[in-house]
Design a protein around this motif. Structure first.
Motif, PDB file in Angstrom:
ATOM      1  N   PRO A  16       0.873  -1.048   0.227  1.00 38.21           N
ATOM      2  CA  PRO A  16       0.273  -0.484  -0.117  1.00 38.21           C
ATOM      3  C   PRO A  16       0.830   1.490  -0.032  1.00 38.21           C
ATOM      4  CG  PRO A  16       0.487  -0.799   2.718  1.00 38.21           C
ATOM      5  CD  PRO A  16       1.070  -1.837   1.363  1.00 38.21           C
ATOM      6  N   VAL A  17       1.769   0.944  -0.692  1.00 40.90           N
ATOM      7  CA  VAL A  17       2.968   2.568  -0.200  1.00 40.90           C
ATOM      8  C   VAL A  17       3.328   2.834  -1.578  1.00 40.90           C
ATOM      9  CG1 VAL A  17       4.831   2.619   1.285  1.00 40.90           C
ATOM     10  CG2 VAL A  17       3.149   1.323   2.332  1.00 40.90           C
ATOM     11  N   SER A  18       3.858   3.757  -2.064  1.00 44.58           N
ATOM     12  CA  SER A  18       3.896   4.786  -2.578  1.00 44.58           C
ATOM     13  C   SER A  18       6.210   4.488  -2.481  1.00 44.58           C
ATOM     14  CB  SER A  18       3.597   5.816  -3.980  1.00 44.58           C
ATOM     15  OG  SER A  18       4.320   6.294  -4.708  1.00 44.58           O
ATOM     16  N   ILE A  19       7.200   4.666  -3.100  1.00 48.27           N
ATOM     17  CA  ILE A  19       7.659   5.591  -2.911  1.00 48.27           C
ATOM     18  C   ILE A  19       8.511   5.892  -3.931  1.00 48.27           C
ATOM     19  CG2 ILE A  19      10.583   4.742  -2.235  1.00 48.27           C
ATOM     20  CD1 ILE A  19       9.340   2.295  -1.477  1.00 48.27           C
ATOM     21  N   ILE A  20       8.457   7.542  -3.637  1.00 51.32           N
ATOM     22  CA  ILE A  20       9.114   8.455  -4.829  1.00 51.32           C
ATOM     23  C   ILE A  20      10.327   8.459  -4.328  1.00 51.32           C
ATOM     24  CG2 ILE A  20       8.614  10.273  -5.596  1.00 51.32           C
ATOM     25  CD1 ILE A  20       5.249  10.096  -5.100  1.00 51.32           C
ATOM     26  N   LYS A  53      -2.121   3.672  -0.177  1.00 51.91           N
ATOM     27  CA  LYS A  53      -1.885   4.558   0.942  1.00 51.91           C
ATOM     28  C   LYS A  53      -1.850   5.694   1.918  1.00 51.91           C
ATOM     29  CE  LYS A  53      -6.330   1.058   1.011  1.00 51.91           C
ATOM     30  NZ  LYS A  53      -6.827   1.919   0.350  1.00 51.91           N
ATOM     31  N   VAL A  54      -0.036   5.245   1.756  1.00 54.17           N
ATOM     32  CA  VAL A  54       0.465   5.580   1.722  1.00 54.17           C
ATOM     33  C   VAL A  54       1.991   6.765   0.761  1.00 54.17           C
ATOM     34  CG1 VAL A  54       1.916   6.566   4.251  1.00 54.17           C
ATOM     35  CG2 VAL A  54       0.685   5.362   4.235  1.00 54.17           C
ATOM     36  N   ILE A  55       2.307   7.266   0.628  1.00 56.38           N
ATOM     37  CA  ILE A  55       3.580   7.937  -0.045  1.00 56.38           C
ATOM     38  C   ILE A  55       4.998   8.665   1.153  1.00 56.38           C
ATOM     39  CG2 ILE A  55       4.077   9.319  -1.221  1.00 56.38           C
ATOM     40  CD1 ILE A  55       1.537  10.114  -2.400  1.00 56.38           C
ATOM     41  N   ILE A  56       5.499   7.925   0.624  1.00 57.12           N
ATOM     42  CA  ILE A  56       7.343   8.167   1.228  1.00 57.12           C
ATOM     43  C   ILE A  56       8.010   9.235  -0.140  1.00 57.12           C
ATOM     44  CG2 ILE A  56       9.464   6.996   1.890  1.00 57.12           C
ATOM     45  CD1 ILE A  56       8.171   4.632   3.379  1.00 57.12           C
ATOM     46  N   LEU A 207      17.263   3.459   8.601  1.00 54.45           N
ATOM     47  CA  LEU A 207      15.757   4.030   8.319  1.00 54.45           C
ATOM     48  C   LEU A 207      14.512   4.203   7.082  1.00 54.45           C
ATOM     49  CD1 LEU A 207      15.191   7.157   7.863  1.00 54.45           C
ATOM     50  CD2 LEU A 207      16.352   7.657   6.180  1.00 54.45           C
ATOM     51  N   GLU A 208      15.124   2.824   6.218  1.00 50.86           N
ATOM     52  CA  GLU A 208      14.652   2.355   5.370  1.00 50.86           C
ATOM     53  C   GLU A 208      13.572   1.467   5.978  1.00 50.86           C
ATOM     54  OE1 GLU A 208      15.469   2.098   1.324  1.00 50.86           O
ATOM     55  OE2 GLU A 208      13.805   1.409   0.769  1.00 50.86           O
ATOM     56  N   LYS A 209      13.898   0.625   6.591  1.00 56.22           N
ATOM     57  CA  LYS A 209      13.362  -0.433   7.586  1.00 56.22           C
ATOM     58  C   LYS A 209      12.113   0.741   8.354  1.00 56.22           C
ATOM     59  CE  LYS A 209      14.046  -3.446  10.902  1.00 56.22           C
ATOM     60  NZ  LYS A 209      13.698  -3.262  12.319  1.00 56.22           N
ATOM     61  N   GLU A 210      11.919   1.210   8.479  1.00 59.26           N
ATOM     62  CA  GLU A 210      11.617   2.154  10.392  1.00 59.26           C
ATOM     63  C   GLU A 210      10.800   2.999   9.268  1.00 59.26           C
ATOM     64  OE1 GLU A 210      11.456   2.871  13.804  1.00 59.26           O
ATOM     65  OE2 GLU A 210      12.949   2.071  13.333  1.00 59.26           O
ATOM     66  N   THR A 211      10.558   3.567   8.270  1.00 56.08           N
ATOM     67  CA  THR A 211       9.940   4.384   7.178  1.00 56.08           C
ATOM     68  C   THR A 211       9.063   3.357   7.293  1.00 56.08           C
ATOM     69  OG1 THR A 211      11.584   5.956   6.850  1.00 56.08           O
ATOM     70  CG2 THR A 211       9.398   6.311   6.099  1.00 56.08           C
ATOM     71  N   MET A 212       9.272   2.319   6.629  1.00 60.09           N
ATOM     72  CA  MET A 212       8.006   1.658   5.823  1.00 60.09           C
ATOM     73  C   MET A 212       7.281   0.598   7.260  1.00 60.09           C
ATOM     74  SD  MET A 212       8.228   1.331   2.500  1.00 60.09           S
ATOM     75  CE  MET A 212       7.236  -0.187   1.885  1.00 60.09           C
ATOM     76  N   GLU A 213       7.612   0.636   8.157  1.00 60.27           N
ATOM     77  CA  GLU A 213       7.169   0.102   8.954  1.00 60.27           C
ATOM     78  C   GLU A 213       5.842   1.308   9.031  1.00 60.27           C
ATOM     79  OE1 GLU A 213      10.481  -3.005  11.648  1.00 60.27           O
ATOM     80  OE2 GLU A 213       8.773  -1.220  12.484  1.00 60.27           O
ATOM     81  N   ILE A 214       6.008   2.462   9.780  1.00 60.91           N
ATOM     82  CA  ILE A 214       5.471   3.682   9.968  1.00 60.91           C
ATOM     83  C   ILE A 214       4.878   3.263   9.069  1.00 60.91           C
ATOM     84  CG2 ILE A 214       5.355   5.734  10.453  1.00 60.91           C
ATOM     85  CD1 ILE A 214       8.103   5.701  11.874  1.00 60.91           C
ATOM     86  N   ALA A 215       4.597   3.237   7.317  1.00 65.51           N
ATOM     87  CA  ALA A 215       4.044   3.612   6.504  1.00 65.51           C
ATOM     88  C   ALA A 215       3.220   2.715   6.064  1.00 65.51           C
ATOM     89  CB  ALA A 215       4.874   3.478   5.599  1.00 65.51           C
ATOM     90  N   ASN A 216       3.458   1.307   6.564  1.00 66.58           N
ATOM     91  CA  ASN A 216       2.630   0.405   6.642  1.00 66.58           C
ATOM     92  C   ASN A 216       1.628   0.432   7.824  1.00 66.58           C
ATOM     93  OD1 ASN A 216       3.116  -1.305   4.082  1.00 66.58           O
ATOM     94  ND2 ASN A 216       4.989  -1.406   5.210  1.00 66.58           N
ATOM     95  N   LYS A 217       2.224   0.769   8.802  1.00 64.96           N
ATOM     96  CA  LYS A 217       0.613   1.271  10.071  1.00 64.96           C
ATOM     97  C   LYS A 217       0.386   1.863   9.946  1.00 64.96           C
ATOM     98  CE  LYS A 217       4.131  -0.200  14.103  1.00 64.96           C
ATOM     99  NZ  LYS A 217       4.415   0.592  15.266  1.00 64.96           N
ATOM    100  N   ILE A 218       0.776   2.888   8.777  1.00 63.84           N
ATOM    101  CA  ILE A 218      -0.308   3.524   9.002  1.00 63.84           C
ATOM    102  C   ILE A 218      -1.719   3.711   7.679  1.00 63.84           C
ATOM    103  CG2 ILE A 218      -1.094   6.302   8.147  1.00 63.84           C
ATOM    104  CD1 ILE A 218       1.945   7.033   9.246  1.00 63.84           C
ATOM    105  N   ALA A 219      -1.133   2.952   7.242  1.00 61.52           N
ATOM    106  CA  ALA A 219      -1.880   2.244   5.673  1.00 61.52           C
ATOM    107  C   ALA A 219      -3.150   1.519   6.244  1.00 61.52           C
ATOM    108  CB  ALA A 219      -1.040   1.866   5.376  1.00 61.52           C
ATOM    109  N   GLU A 220      -2.967   1.298   7.091  1.00 62.84           N
ATOM    110  CA  GLU A 220      -4.281   0.021   7.865  1.00 62.84           C
ATOM    111  C   GLU A 220      -5.003   0.375   8.395  1.00 62.84           C
ATOM    112  OE1 GLU A 220      -2.011  -3.082  11.650  1.00 62.84           O
ATOM    113  OE2 GLU A 220      -1.379  -3.985   9.522  1.00 62.84           O
ATOM    114  N   ILE A 221      -5.293   2.054   8.913  1.00 64.08           N
ATOM    115  CA  ILE A 221      -6.022   3.380   9.154  1.00 64.08           C
ATOM    116  C   ILE A 221      -6.892   2.996   8.358  1.00 64.08           C
ATOM    117  CG2 ILE A 221      -6.628   4.920  10.424  1.00 64.08           C
ATOM    118  CD1 ILE A 221      -4.775   3.468  12.348  1.00 64.08           C
ATOM    119  N   PRO A 222      -8.257   3.853   8.445  1.00 62.15           N
ATOM    120  CA  PRO A 222      -9.246   3.980   7.370  1.00 62.15           C
ATOM    121  C   PRO A 222      -8.762   5.089   6.997  1.00 62.15           C
ATOM    122  CG  PRO A 222     -10.280   3.337   9.441  1.00 62.15           C
ATOM    123  CD  PRO A 222      -8.999   3.261   9.809  1.00 62.15           C
TER     124      PRO A 222
END
Ligand code: ZN
Length: 288
Positions: A16-20, A53-56, A207-222
């Motif tokens: 659910p994460v777009s990485i730009i 759902k989330v953009i990095i 950094l990458e792992k931590e950011t992806m974890e936060i992005a994936n957690k946010i992606a679960e919120i409506p």
């Protein structure tokens, strides 16, 4: 002329994460016009993809972003692009209007559009985050940074009162914002974190792992709840003067550009863009 199109932006989707990614690592991801428009397109794609759902936003190479392109061989001040706002093309305009129209569209207008993207955005910052690099980090909702990252806005040395996207008094305590601008010195990730500019600071290798974890957690919120929360907070910041303050400082910024031009025939003061351009072309020749 059949010139190869440069891909200044990379765009990948992981779940659910777009990485730009800003992709001019040879020039520390300095933003030329082409990169700015490609970045806008990448955000648009992330908007159009319902699965995202989330953009990095991150930078390729050693640094997040060194600011606007003020001297590489692909500096493209005079080039027209398909305008994204209701502003007109700047390229045929003279004097201050040339810079005013261009910067309304790509330095202020686009940053505001990106700040108001209705999906959560996270800047993943490492290395240098300088001048307009700050704008790219600040328009994101969260900033996750590596311990090695550092921040500065040295534009006062070029005779300007800070970058076009004047978020400083909102991102930093106003007194520290003045220190940050007056001295133009680097501040560390630790200090930026202590001032509330960053959400989290981690070792670079994490950094990458931590950011992806936060992005994936946010992606679960409506998604709609995220969008409305983001709009609420941005709206309240606007009521606090984020938008109207930036409009006023943008006027000061352009008075400074015009003053520099009148006094020394260059819109950045104390800065020899031509020399810097020649230097980068020399470096380019050595590389090839
Ligand atoms: Zn400017």
């Amino acid at each position: 002329m059949n010139k190869k199109k440069n891909n200044y932006i990379k765009n990948t989707v992981k779940g659910p994460v777009s990485i730009i990614s800003l992709n001019r690592p040879d020039y520390s991801n300095a933003q030329n016009g082409a990169m700015t428009y490609q970045l806008d397109d990448a955000f648009r794609q992330a908007m159009d993809d319902d699965n995202v759902k989330v953009i990095i936003l991150k930078g390729e190479g050693k640094h997040f972003c060194a600011g606007h392109d003020i001297g590489t061989p692909d500096r493209d001040l005079d080039k027209s692009y398909e305008i994204k706002s209701m502003w007109y093309d700047h390229t045929k305009k003279e004097g201050g209007e040339f810079y005013y129209a261009r910067e309304q569209e790509i330095y202020l207008g686009m940053c505001r559009r990106w700040r108001d993207i209705p999906k959560p955005t996270i800047a993943m910052v490492h290395g240098a985050c300088i001048a307009a690099g700050l704008a790219l980090a600040w328009v994101c909702d969260l900033i996750i940074a590596s311990e090695d990252s550092f921040y500065s806005d040295p534009t006062l040395k070029m005779g300007l009162p800070g970058i076009e996207y004047f978020g400083h008094p909102f991102e930093l305590n106003p007194r520290i914002a003045k220190e940050f601008l007056f001295l133009g010195e680097k501040i560390s990730a630790k200090r930026a974190y202590e001032m509330g500019m960053l959400n989290k600071v981690v070792p670079l290798r994490e950094l990458e792992k931590e950011t992806m974890e936060i992005a994936n957690k946010i992606a679960e919120i409506p998604s709609l709840a995220l969008t409305l929360t983001k709009q609420s907070i941005n709206h309240i910041q606007d009521l606090q003067g984020h938008r109207s303050g930036m409009d006023a400082t943008f006027g000061y910024h352009h008075f400074a550009h015009t003053h520099n031009d009148l006094v020394q025939g260059e819109y950045l003061s104390g800065f020899d863009a031509k020399k810097l351009k020649e230097k980068s072309e020399d470096q380019d020749k050595k590389k090839s």
